[in-house]
Design a protein around this motif. Sequence first.
Motif, PDB file in Angstrom:
ATOM      1  N   HIS A  96       0.857  -1.190   0.000  1.00 50.79           N
ATOM      2  CA  HIS A  96       0.000   0.000   0.000  1.00 50.79           C
ATOM      3  C   HIS A  96       0.895   1.242   0.000  1.00 50.79           C
ATOM      4  CE1 HIS A  96      -3.058   2.842   1.008  1.00 50.79           C
ATOM      5  NE2 HIS A  96      -3.921   1.980   1.529  1.00 50.79           N
ATOM      6  N   LYS A  97       0.811   2.042  -1.064  1.00 50.10           N
ATOM      7  CA  LYS A  97       1.718   3.193  -1.210  1.00 50.10           C
ATOM      8  C   LYS A  97       1.106   4.511  -0.751  1.00 50.10           C
ATOM      9  CE  LYS A  97       2.632   2.617  -5.617  1.00 50.10           C
ATOM     10  NZ  LYS A  97       3.264   2.750  -6.948  1.00 50.10           N
ATOM     11  N   SER A 111      -1.770   1.895  -7.002  1.00 45.01           N
ATOM     12  CA  SER A 111      -1.556   2.269  -5.605  1.00 45.01           C
ATOM     13  C   SER A 111      -0.832   1.180  -4.814  1.00 45.01           C
ATOM     14  CB  SER A 111      -2.899   2.563  -4.930  1.00 45.01           C
ATOM     15  OG  SER A 111      -3.570   3.615  -5.568  1.00 45.01           O
ATOM     16  N   ALA A 112      -0.521   0.030  -5.450  1.00 46.42           N
ATOM     17  CA  ALA A 112       0.020  -1.095  -4.693  1.00 46.42           C
ATOM     18  C   ALA A 112       1.130  -1.855  -5.413  1.00 46.42           C
ATOM     19  CB  ALA A 112      -1.111  -2.070  -4.358  1.00 46.42           C
ATOM     20  N   GLU A 113       1.504  -1.435  -6.598  1.00 48.81           N
ATOM     21  CA  GLU A 113       2.610  -2.060  -7.325  1.00 48.81           C
ATOM     22  C   GLU A 113       3.753  -1.064  -7.465  1.00 48.81           C
ATOM     23  OE1 GLU A 113       0.749  -5.403 -10.333  1.00 48.81           O
ATOM     24  OE2 GLU A 113       0.761  -3.325 -11.007  1.00 48.81           O
ATOM     25  N   PRO A 114       4.967  -1.545  -7.672  1.00 49.61           N
ATOM     26  CA  PRO A 114       5.391  -2.932  -7.841  1.00 49.61           C
ATOM     27  C   PRO A 114       5.225  -3.756  -6.551  1.00 49.61           C
ATOM     28  CG  PRO A 114       7.061  -1.406  -8.663  1.00 49.61           C
ATOM     29  CD  PRO A 114       6.090  -0.599  -7.869  1.00 49.61           C
ATOM     30  N   VAL A 146       8.411  -3.991   6.101  1.00 47.59           N
ATOM     31  CA  VAL A 146       7.673  -3.123   7.025  1.00 47.59           C
ATOM     32  C   VAL A 146       6.996  -2.003   6.231  1.00 47.59           C
ATOM     33  CG1 VAL A 146       7.829  -1.606   9.029  1.00 47.59           C
ATOM     34  CG2 VAL A 146       9.331  -3.601   8.868  1.00 47.59           C
ATOM     35  N   ASN A 147       5.711  -1.791   6.501  1.00 46.08           N
ATOM     36  CA  ASN A 147       4.995  -0.671   5.892  1.00 46.08           C
ATOM     37  C   ASN A 147       4.017  -0.125   6.927  1.00 46.08           C
ATOM     38  OD1 ASN A 147       4.321   1.158   3.845  1.00 46.08           O
ATOM     39  ND2 ASN A 147       2.634  -0.114   3.118  1.00 46.08           N
ATOM     40  N   GLU A 173      -7.602   2.379   5.717  1.00 44.90           N
ATOM     41  CA  GLU A 173      -6.494   2.575   4.777  1.00 44.90           C
ATOM     42  C   GLU A 173      -6.565   1.545   3.652  1.00 44.90           C
ATOM     43  OE1 GLU A 173      -4.348   5.003   4.725  1.00 44.90           O
ATOM     44  OE2 GLU A 173      -5.049   5.923   6.580  1.00 44.90           O
ATOM     45  N   TYR A 174      -6.891   0.301   3.974  1.00 49.80           N
ATOM     46  CA  TYR A 174      -6.986  -0.735   2.931  1.00 49.80           C
ATOM     47  C   TYR A 174      -8.077  -0.412   1.914  1.00 49.80           C
ATOM     48  CZ  TYR A 174      -3.672  -4.027   4.957  1.00 49.80           C
ATOM     49  OH  TYR A 174      -2.526  -4.636   5.402  1.00 49.80           O
TER      50      TYR A 174
END
Length: 286
Positions: free
Chosen positions: A40-41, A131-134, A215-216, A236-237
């Motif tokens: 998750h960026k 919003s989630a790659e790479p 870690v995020n 957030e998800y």
Amino acid sequence: MPFQPKFALPAGLPLVKVLFNGLMIAKPNAAGTECDVFVHKTGTDHDFSIEIRLKQPNKADEIVMRHQGSLQLLQQTQDGRKIGFILTKDSPQGVFEYVGAAIPEIDPISFPRVFDMNRLHFGKTAVDRPSAEPSILINDATFYCAAKTVPGLEAELRNATTGALITPLREFCSILGANIYGTSVNVAWREKGQVQSFPLTNDIPAGAYYEAYFVNDPPFVPRPPAGQQPHDELGEYYKILPNVPAGEKLVVFYTKIPGQNPAVAVPPPDKGSARFPCMTVIDTGV
């Protein structure tokens, strides 16, 4: 389910113990042959990092590699998936979920211990990939709950709009683990535009293993004042799960927070960010 079931773990230590802490979604493919872990960026105040260490008995950890910040594109698959980091084997057996009895530091990942977003929102969990790659690619590992919430922390899974109770939560997963067994694991990523790659091999001292920590999460989460709820991780998800209808969204509501009442002692361990888990979730949808 896309994860293949694993009722018992191999004897001995894994070559690599992988730990996921923070806003990430582990999604196996339909055949259970590999797993993308989406990062998750856009999470508020969440910082991403990777560290691999060689863990040795009676010795300080040896740091093998570190990465700070968003992943860069390493490779793109034929079906368009964008990969930023790999932990792969040359002769993979696929990705598994541990479904056996709880043993020290390893619990099964059955719901509600580990949140399965597809079980909560069946067929509506397609990730907003920009919003989630790479992502992180793993093609041979057994996933499990590596750490649960701190003692004394109690919560409920509720409908975010109506407040209706979905299920009580007791000792749910705060860190998702994945063990990789074998003689060699490939590591590759891109650092400052340059591809970095090397193998993690089993020519290490007896009792040693590698630990890869992803870690995020925020650097620190202070305890909220009495009567206030901590940061909403499921909220957030939902930012990167755009197909979940507003009326179906859920929230983790904390009913007992250690240390929030000054008259109640705080049980160890109490480590700030671990107090309210930025829990990595899974998605078994196809």
